[in-house]
Design an enzyme around this catalytic site. Structure first.
Site, mmCIF file in Angstrom:
data_model
loop_
_atom_site.group_PDB
_atom_site.id
_atom_site.type_symbol
_atom_site.label_atom_id
_atom_site.label_comp_id
_atom_site.label_asym_id
_atom_site.label_seq_id
_atom_site.Cartn_x
_atom_site.Cartn_y
_atom_site.Cartn_z
ATOM 1 N NE ARG A 1 4.416 -27.098 -32.953
ATOM 2 C CZ ARG A 1 4.891 -27.106 -34.208
ATOM 3 N NH1 ARG A 1 4.398 -26.299 -35.108
ATOM 4 N NH2 ARG A 1 5.893 -27.889 -34.512
ATOM 5 N NE ARG B 1 3.966 -20.327 -36.333
ATOM 6 C CZ ARG B 1 4.481 -21.137 -37.255
ATOM 7 N NH1 ARG B 1 5.191 -20.639 -38.246
ATOM 8 N NH2 ARG B 1 4.283 -22.431 -37.198
ATOM 9 N NE ARG C 1 7.630 -15.552 -33.742
ATOM 10 C CZ ARG C 1 7.594 -15.982 -34.989
ATOM 11 N NH1 ARG C 1 7.855 -17.236 -35.259
ATOM 12 N NH2 ARG C 1 7.270 -15.168 -35.957
ATOM 13 C CG ASP D 1 11.068 -27.329 -31.912
ATOM 14 O OD1 ASP D 1 9.946 -26.976 -32.314
ATOM 15 O OD2 ASP D 1 11.808 -28.100 -32.551
ATOM 16 C CE1 TYR E 1 11.963 -31.506 -39.245
ATOM 17 C CE2 TYR E 1 11.501 -33.355 -37.784
ATOM 18 C CZ TYR E 1 11.057 -32.337 -38.611
ATOM 19 O OH TYR E 1 9.711 -32.154 -38.810
HETATM 20 O O1 CP3 Z 1 2.747 -28.025 -28.525
HETATM 21 C C1 CP3 Z 1 3.186 -27.002 -27.965
HETATM 22 O O2 CP3 Z 1 2.477 -25.962 -27.836
HETATM 23 C C2 CP3 Z 1 4.528 -27.043 -27.272
HETATM 24 C C3 CP3 Z 1 5.656 -26.629 -27.995
HETATM 25 C C4 CP3 Z 1 6.104 -27.399 -29.229
HETATM 26 C C5 CP3 Z 1 6.668 -26.758 -30.355
HETATM 27 N N1 CP3 Z 1 7.125 -27.727 -31.192
HETATM 28 C C6 CP3 Z 1 6.767 -25.313 -30.546
HETATM 29 C C7 CP3 Z 1 6.980 -24.791 -31.908
HETATM 30 C C8 CP3 Z 1 6.154 -28.776 -29.459
HETATM 31 C C9 CP3 Z 1 5.638 -29.917 -28.610
HETATM 32 C C10 CP3 Z 1 6.831 -28.963 -30.699
HETATM 33 C C11 CP3 Z 1 7.128 -30.284 -31.261
HETATM 34 C C12 CP3 Z 1 7.740 -30.376 -32.596
HETATM 35 N N2 CP3 Z 1 8.657 -29.542 -33.166
HETATM 36 C C13 CP3 Z 1 7.536 -31.453 -33.473
HETATM 37 C C14 CP3 Z 1 6.671 -32.657 -33.180
HETATM 38 C C15 CP3 Z 1 5.232 -32.401 -33.334
HETATM 39 C C16 CP3 Z 1 4.797 -32.073 -34.721
HETATM 40 O O3 CP3 Z 1 4.346 -30.933 -34.918
HETATM 41 O O4 CP3 Z 1 4.877 -32.963 -35.581
HETATM 42 C C17 CP3 Z 1 8.293 -31.211 -34.624
HETATM 43 C C18 CP3 Z 1 8.370 -32.093 -35.854
HETATM 44 C C19 CP3 Z 1 9.018 -30.007 -34.403
HETATM 45 C C20 CP3 Z 1 10.014 -29.383 -35.310
HETATM 46 C C21 CP3 Z 1 9.583 -28.052 -35.766
HETATM 47 N N3 CP3 Z 1 9.473 -26.947 -34.957
HETATM 48 C C22 CP3 Z 1 9.201 -27.680 -37.065
HETATM 49 C C23 CP3 Z 1 9.172 -28.622 -38.261
HETATM 50 C C24 CP3 Z 1 8.873 -26.335 -37.023
HETATM 51 C C25 CP3 Z 1 8.515 -25.451 -38.185
HETATM 52 C C26 CP3 Z 1 7.113 -25.671 -38.641
HETATM 53 C C27 CP3 Z 1 6.206 -24.622 -38.051
HETATM 54 O O5 CP3 Z 1 5.150 -24.976 -37.535
HETATM 55 O O6 CP3 Z 1 6.594 -23.456 -38.162
HETATM 56 C C28 CP3 Z 1 8.999 -25.899 -35.666
HETATM 57 C C29 CP3 Z 1 8.731 -24.558 -35.147
HETATM 58 C C30 CP3 Z 1 7.855 -24.439 -33.940
HETATM 59 N N4 CP3 Z 1 7.878 -25.242 -32.846
HETATM 60 C C31 CP3 Z 1 6.897 -23.406 -33.722
HETATM 61 C C32 CP3 Z 1 6.363 -23.614 -32.445
HETATM 62 C C33 CP3 Z 1 5.344 -22.770 -31.728
HETATM 63 C C34 CP3 Z 1 6.606 -22.258 -34.660
HETATM 64 C C35 CP3 Z 1 7.777 -21.343 -34.581
HETATM 65 C C36 CP3 Z 1 7.421 -19.888 -34.633
HETATM 66 O O7 CP3 Z 1 6.853 -19.352 -33.658
HETATM 67 O O8 CP3 Z 1 7.761 -19.300 -35.652
#
Ligand code: CP3
Length: 343
Positions: free
Chosen positions: A23, A27, A36, A73, A150
């Site tokens: 990540r 944010r 964003r 994602d 999910y």
């Molecule tokens: O790592 C990175 O920088 C690359 C991009 C990336 C994102 N999600 C961007 C993201 C990667 C590799 C993921 C993987 C992901 N997504 C996983 C597996 C890894 C983990 O964290 O366990 C999972 C379970 C998801 C599903 C997901 N996406 C959830 C549950 C959420 C909401 C929780 C949160 O952190 O807000 C997301 C949103 C998400 N994916 C964000 C980002 C940068 C935040 C969204 C935003 O900008 O509002």
């Protein structure tokens, strides 16, 4: 010049380990929040290749990480398979659910995902042109079990109960969903590799809720199938597996799955990893991401401890899980300086 990440994945021990963070585009960075907002929302950002490439590059410019991870994602694959997907601000993802034979029948075939995912492949292409020469580009997907949790529940769940229920009550339907996800993931990752991804990471964030035979059947086996298919088509592609919270099932996982590296969360100590996992090859991890919020001398001491404990073999420095929005960008710099300036 071989890139540092690729050296580690080939089994080379390095005095200063390569570094990236899960990540890392997120944010906690003001420039991410700005881009964003420009994109409108999170999903529009994922599908806007220019802006997705821009946010992928932001942490590389700011910190000079050794790897960039494609901005996308794990839930884009279910969306490409026909599930509805949206994000509720402050709460997380929502999807239409797959719980009946009819829900499953309404999904698309694995080879039908590419039209929806074409902008992601375009992001990879842009990045492979724009990244600095020394930076490795990592593509990724969720593992079938995690993505299925999910798709079945329609949202994130603390204990993955809906997916556990479906696999126990209707194993035939659940296995069909898992097989579709295996095939879809192979298709998706293969396209990312063709577009220029140099390493693949498979995120099984909820592997830890699978025990005993279930772990073999739903975490190890799908991962093995995906890796064997990818290596069949792209023999030189290094693969990082992340069966998060696997505990003692981390032992031997990389070998059994055919992965080049296993990523570990912070529930296991770096000293334990050194003795039990690194003996088999490259490991990635595992500083607790909470230190990026709390900082101070504990951050420095813990960073040094992880580096030292894993200095006897190939290591890619990372956090145990993604950096959180509350993290202070200054703490990331402190972590990097501690690793790179170590005497
Ligand atoms: O790592 C990175 O920088 C690359 C991009 C990336 C994102 N999600 C961007 C993201 C990667 C590799 C993921 C993987 C992901 N997504 C996983 C597996 C890894 C983990 O964290 O366990 C999972 C379970 C998801 C599903 C997901 N996406 C959830 C549950 C959420 C909401 C929780 C949160 O952190 O807000 C997301 C949103 C998400 N994916 C964000 C980002 C940068 C935040 C969204 C935003 O900008 O509002």
């Amino acid at each position: 010049m071989t890139k540092k990440i690729l050296k580690a994945l080939a089994g080379e021990k390095q005095k200063i380990p390569p570094i990236w963070m899960m990540r890392q585009a997120g944010r906690y960075l003001p420039e991410y929040r700005e881009t964003r907002a420009q994109a409108g929302d999170f999903l529009s950002l994922c599908y806007n290749s220019e802006l997705a490439a821009e946010v992928t590059l932001q942490p590389i410019r700011r910190y000079g990480f050794d790897a960039a991870i494609l901005f996308a994602d794990i839930l884009l694959l279910p969306q490409a398979l026909g599930a509805d997907l949206w994000f509720v601000t402050g709460e997380g993802p929502r999807l239409s659910t797959v719980q009946t034979k009819l829900d499953f029948a309404n999904l698309r075939k694995p080879e039908e995902i590419n039209e929806t995912l074409a902008p992601v492949y375009e992001t990879v292409k842009i990045l492979s042109k724009e990244l600095p020469r020394e930076t490795t580009l990592i593509g990724f997907a969720g593992a079938p079990w995690t993505v299925a949790t999910y798709m079945v529940a329609g949202r994130g769940t603390p204990d993955q109960a809906p997916a556990h229920l479906l696999k126990n009550d209707n194993p035939e339907l659940f296995d069909n969903l898992m097989n579709l996800l295996v095939e879809g993931t192979i298709e998706y990752l293969s396209h990312q590799i063709n577009a220029g991804a140099e390493v693949i990471k498979i995120f099984d964030s909820w592997a830890g809720s699978l025990k005993g035979n279930d772990f073999d059947k739903y975490a190890l086996e799908p991962c093995k199938k995906i890796i064997s298919a990818l290596k069949g088509k792209h023999p030189n592609i290094p693969i990082i597996a992340f069966p998060r919270q696997a505990g003692d099932r981390y032992i031997g996982f990389a070998k059994q799955a055919g992965a080049d590296c296993v990523a570990l969360d912070e529930s296991v100590s770096a000293e334990w990893i050194s003795q039990n996992i690194q003996v088999d090859g490259c490991v990635q991890g595992n500083l607790a991401s909470s230190h990026m919020v709390s900082g101070g001398s504990v951050l420095i001491d813990e960073t040094k401890r992880v580096v030292k404990a894993l200095s006897n073999g190939p290591h890619i420095f990372n956090l145990g899980h993604g950096i959180t929005p509350e993290a202070d960008p200054k703490n990331v710099q402190i972590m990097i300086d501690t690793i790179r300036n170590a005497e």
